[in-house]
Design a protein around this motif. Structure first.
Motif, mmCIF file in Angstrom:
data_model
loop_
_atom_site.group_PDB
_atom_site.id
_atom_site.type_symbol
_atom_site.label_atom_id
_atom_site.label_comp_id
_atom_site.label_asym_id
_atom_site.label_seq_id
_atom_site.Cartn_x
_atom_site.Cartn_y
_atom_site.Cartn_z
ATOM 1 N N LEU A 23 -9.855 -3.133 10.653
ATOM 2 C CA LEU A 23 -8.828 -3.238 9.616
ATOM 3 C C LEU A 23 -7.654 -4.110 10.029
ATOM 4 C CD1 LEU A 23 -8.837 0.469 8.404
ATOM 5 C CD2 LEU A 23 -9.506 -1.518 7.050
ATOM 6 N N ARG A 24 -7.574 -4.500 11.306
ATOM 7 C CA ARG A 24 -6.514 -5.424 11.719
ATOM 8 C C ARG A 24 -6.759 -6.842 11.213
ATOM 9 N NH1 ARG A 24 -7.153 -2.856 17.014
ATOM 10 N NH2 ARG A 24 -5.622 -1.178 17.203
ATOM 11 N N ARG A 25 -7.965 -7.113 10.751
ATOM 12 C CA ARG A 25 -8.251 -8.434 10.187
ATOM 13 C C ARG A 25 -7.537 -8.551 8.840
ATOM 14 N NH1 ARG A 25 -14.834 -8.902 11.158
ATOM 15 N NH2 ARG A 25 -14.797 -8.484 13.410
ATOM 16 N N PRO A 26 -6.699 -9.578 8.672
ATOM 17 C CA PRO A 26 -5.902 -9.686 7.446
ATOM 18 C C PRO A 26 -6.736 -9.675 6.169
ATOM 19 C CG PRO A 26 -5.066 -11.182 9.106
ATOM 20 C CD PRO A 26 -6.336 -10.614 9.660
ATOM 21 N N ARG A 27 -7.878 -10.360 6.176
ATOM 22 C CA ARG A 27 -8.681 -10.414 4.955
ATOM 23 C C ARG A 27 -9.243 -9.045 4.609
ATOM 24 N NH1 ARG A 27 -12.149 -16.100 5.532
ATOM 25 N NH2 ARG A 27 -10.323 -17.510 5.486
ATOM 26 N N VAL A 28 -9.694 -8.336 5.613
ATOM 27 C CA VAL A 28 -10.230 -6.992 5.369
ATOM 28 C C VAL A 28 -9.135 -6.079 4.835
ATOM 29 C CG1 VAL A 28 -11.255 -4.957 6.456
ATOM 30 C CG2 VAL A 28 -12.011 -7.246 7.123
ATOM 31 N N TRP A 29 -7.966 -6.124 5.471
ATOM 32 C CA TRP A 29 -6.866 -5.258 5.055
ATOM 33 C C TRP A 29 -6.385 -5.626 3.655
ATOM 34 C CZ3 TRP A 29 -5.131 -0.828 4.994
ATOM 35 C CH2 TRP A 29 -3.793 -0.493 4.828
ATOM 36 N N THR A 30 -6.415 -6.916 3.315
ATOM 37 C CA THR A 30 -6.030 -7.343 1.973
ATOM 38 C C THR A 30 -6.929 -6.700 0.930
ATOM 39 O OG1 THR A 30 -5.214 -9.473 2.787
ATOM 40 C CG2 THR A 30 -5.736 -9.331 0.445
ATOM 41 N N ALA B 187 0.826 -1.207 0.000
ATOM 42 C CA ALA B 187 0.000 0.000 0.000
ATOM 43 C C ALA B 187 0.851 1.244 0.000
ATOM 44 C CB ALA B 187 -0.918 0.000 1.232
ATOM 45 N N ALA B 188 1.972 1.205 0.696
ATOM 46 C CA ALA B 188 2.860 2.365 0.710
ATOM 47 C C ALA B 188 3.368 2.667 -0.681
ATOM 48 C CB ALA B 188 4.033 2.116 1.652
ATOM 49 N N GLY B 189 3.690 1.635 -1.440
ATOM 50 C CA GLY B 189 4.154 1.853 -2.802
ATOM 51 C C GLY B 189 3.088 2.462 -3.668
ATOM 52 N N ALA B 190 1.819 2.163 -3.389
ATOM 53 C CA ALA B 190 0.730 2.688 -4.211
ATOM 54 C C ALA B 190 0.347 4.087 -3.823
ATOM 55 C CB ALA B 190 -0.496 1.769 -4.077
ATOM 56 N N VAL C 176 -8.653 -3.906 1.256
ATOM 57 C CA VAL C 176 -8.393 -2.460 1.221
ATOM 58 C C VAL C 176 -7.135 -2.150 0.416
ATOM 59 C CG1 VAL C 176 -7.825 -0.437 2.629
ATOM 60 C CG2 VAL C 176 -9.608 -2.015 3.379
ATOM 61 N N VAL C 177 -6.077 -2.950 0.625
ATOM 62 C CA VAL C 177 -4.835 -2.738 -0.123
ATOM 63 C C VAL C 177 -5.064 -2.965 -1.611
ATOM 64 C CG1 VAL C 177 -2.506 -3.614 -0.518
ATOM 65 C CG2 VAL C 177 -3.315 -3.256 1.807
ATOM 66 N N ALA C 178 -5.727 -4.065 -1.958
ATOM 67 C CA ALA C 178 -5.994 -4.361 -3.366
ATOM 68 C C ALA C 178 -6.796 -3.239 -4.012
ATOM 69 C CB ALA C 178 -6.732 -5.689 -3.484
ATOM 70 N N LEU C 179 -7.741 -2.702 -3.263
ATOM 71 C CA LEU C 179 -8.562 -1.607 -3.777
ATOM 72 C C LEU C 179 -7.719 -0.364 -4.029
ATOM 73 C CD1 LEU C 179 -11.466 -0.639 -4.372
ATOM 74 C CD2 LEU C 179 -11.640 0.008 -1.960
ATOM 75 N N ASN C 180 -6.840 -0.032 -3.088
ATOM 76 C CA ASN C 180 -6.012 1.170 -3.239
ATOM 77 C C ASN C 180 -4.966 1.037 -4.331
ATOM 78 O OD1 ASN C 180 -6.313 3.531 -1.096
ATOM 79 N ND2 ASN C 180 -6.933 1.634 -0.082
#
Length: 531
Positions: free
Chosen positions: A315-322, A33-36, A324-328
């Motif tokens: 957002l600490r749930r890995p699936r949820v965060w995954t 996500a930082a790279g994006a 969010v990252v994919a979306l961003n």
């Protein structure tokens, strides 16, 4: 919680292993996500706001833009116009302010990073605009290619094109045009924030109210366009306050209460309750933004900040965060392509005999599910194809020299004009001349040239003084054939002296910038020789 293979669940070892696995995965996702997004360390709450706000806008557009088949072609109507009772949806889905709020945080971090590394304004502009303009250029090229194919087909076969769907292809680009302008002003507005803090917000709110009073009292609509910069700049400043930890729980409660209260009062008075305009409306909240939209923006930021802690736990749930990252990682591609996708789906579904009931009954909602499914699948496929254009490595920093700075500033102006120009015209008719703001003639092809030249200038800025000057001169030359073609009506183009005047001003402005860049480079060489 996942468990390490080969170990029983419930033991201390398995918990430790799972926690380690999740921690590593979370750090990897944070790095992606930082790279994006260019902000590190991560504030997951802001990533959710960024991605969630764009998804909400997509859903809102797909609900409001009602495309149907009539008279042998695709027609367009606003669901809000047909069903005024749907106005509460605009308070939920009109969340562009949250994107500007996140932008304030991200642009502040980017500018501070640039200054810490000893880079200049050109490097900052290039980094902030590259991820916007690269995928936008792909979209514009696709629209040009699509129009060419349609023209070729129509030359041999009588077949309707996108019809009214062509008018919505590039409408969402208005937002990028405004965002480019607000982001480019970060060094100035951040200085205001560092000096005056919350007082900047108070002054901005006062200006918004004053502009609206003048507009409503005199009927001078053009005055209201001053609020384009004031309102979106105000929300951007709130991002600075959040970054400085000056927007905690108590200020957030104040924003939510005052913003929500003001919104109720204003919409009970002279302002329409819906935050999205409908053809025929005398007063529109969104463009130019009004005090009512400002109240909604302030309330949204306040509510979002109050929900931060709960959202971060989720957002600490890995699936949820995954997710969010994919979306961003593909957020710009999703935003840019959602309306073209809907236009194509309309062309395929509308004449198929699929029922098209009037909103807002249950049957209309049921049909919207079918449209959403088709558009969502096609959008996912398109994003898989074009998403890589926004995930490339950031450009090499432009040198901290005045020719590069001049090229970057000129690029910002052209990008803003180009993005607003294509958004305000019919991309389905790229050569048609449209009059905007009552005085200016614009054609989509001219606006697209503006975006192309803006990218050319950023490319030149990265490569030194000579390339910066050369890109400015090449840009000035690029407008000349377009202006001449419209001046004499080549190929059936509608002659337009106003459009010729616009193109002439742009060309002369680029030439003047090239002269200024040449003079500044000579001055720099003289100073180095003196040393």
């Amino acid at each position: 919680m996942s468990v390490t293979p080969g170990r029983p669940s419930g033991g201390d070892d398995s918990v430790t292993a799972a926690a380690t696995q999740h921690g590593r995965r979370g750090r990897a996702l944070d790095d992606a996500a930082a790279g994006a997004t260019g902000s590190h360390p991560r504030d997951r709450f802001l990533d959710l706001l960024r991605g969630g706000s764009i998804v909400a806008v997509v859903v809102g557009h797909w609900l409001v833009d009602d495309l149907y088949w009539s008279g042998g072609g695709v027609r367009h109507r606003s669901a809000l116009g047909e069903a005024p009772g749907l106005w509460p949806l605009t308070w939920v889905f009109q969340v562009i302010p949250l994107f500007f709020f996140v932008g304030g945080y991200a642009n502040r971090r980017s500018w501070l990073g640039v200054t810490e590394r000893g880079e200049g304004y050109a490097a900052f502009v290039d980094r902030r605009m590259h991820r916007l303009l690269a995928p936008t250029a792909v979209l514009l090229l696709a629209v040009v290619a699509g129009n060419a194919v349609q023209a070729l087909v129509e030359a041999y076969v009588t077949a309707p094109g996108l019809g009214a769907g062509g008018a919505i292809l590039l409408q969402p680009l208005w937002f990028l045009g405004i965002y480019v302008m607000v982001a480019a002003l970060t060094p100035v507005t951040l200085r205001w924030h560092e000096r005056w803090g919350w007082r900047v917000i108070i002054v901005a709110l006062t200006l918004v109210a004053a502009v609206d009073v003048v507009r409503l009292a005199t009927g001078l609509t053009w005055v209201a366009y001053a609020n384009v910069l004031v309102v979106w700049g105000l929300v951007h400043q709130l991002g600075y306050l959040y970054a400085d930890k000056a927007l905690g729980t108590r200020p957030a409660i104040l924003l939510a209460v005052l913003g929500g209260g003001a919104l109720v009062l204003l919409t009970a008075g002279p302002y329409p309750a819906r935050m999205v305009g409908v053809p025929g409306d005398e007063l529109v909240n969104m463009n130019p933004p009004t005090a009512a939209l400002t109240a909604l923006a302030v309330a949204q930021v306040g509510v979002a900040v109050l929900a931060r802690h709960g959202l971060n736990r989720w957002l600490r749930r890995p699936r949820v965060w995954t997710v969010v990252v994919a979306l961003n990682l593909s957020i710009m591609s999703i935003y840019l392509w959602h309306q073209p996708v809907m236009a194509v789906v309309a062309r395929l579904l509308a004449p198929s005999g699929l029922p098209h009931p009037d909103p807002p009954g249950l049957s209309w909602w049921g049909i919207r599910v079918v449209w959403f499914a088709a558009a969502g699948l096609l959008l996912a496929a398109v994003v898989l194809l074009v998403g890589r254009f926004e995930r490339g490595a950031p450009p090499v920093p432009a040198p901290r020299r005045r020719p590069a700075t001049i090229a970057a500033v000129t690029s910002v102006v052209l990008a803003e004009l180009g993005l607003l120009g294509v958004a305000g015209t019919d991309a389905g008719s790229p050569f048609a001349v449209s009059r905007v703001l009552g005085e200016i003639d614009v054609a989509p092809v001219v606006a697209m040239v503006c975006v192309g030249v803006a990218m050319l200038l950023l490319w030149g800025a990265r490569r030194g003084d000579r390339a910066a000057r050369g890109s400015l001169l090449a840009g000035a030359a690029a407008f000349l054939p377009v202006g001449c073609a419209y001046a004499v009506g080549v190929g059936g183009l509608t002659p337009s002296t106003r459009l010729l005047g616009l193109v002439g001003v742009l060309s002369l402005g680029l030439f003047a910038a090239a002269v200024a860049a040449t003079g500044s480079a000579d001055t720099d060489r003289g100073r180095r020789a003196e040393r």
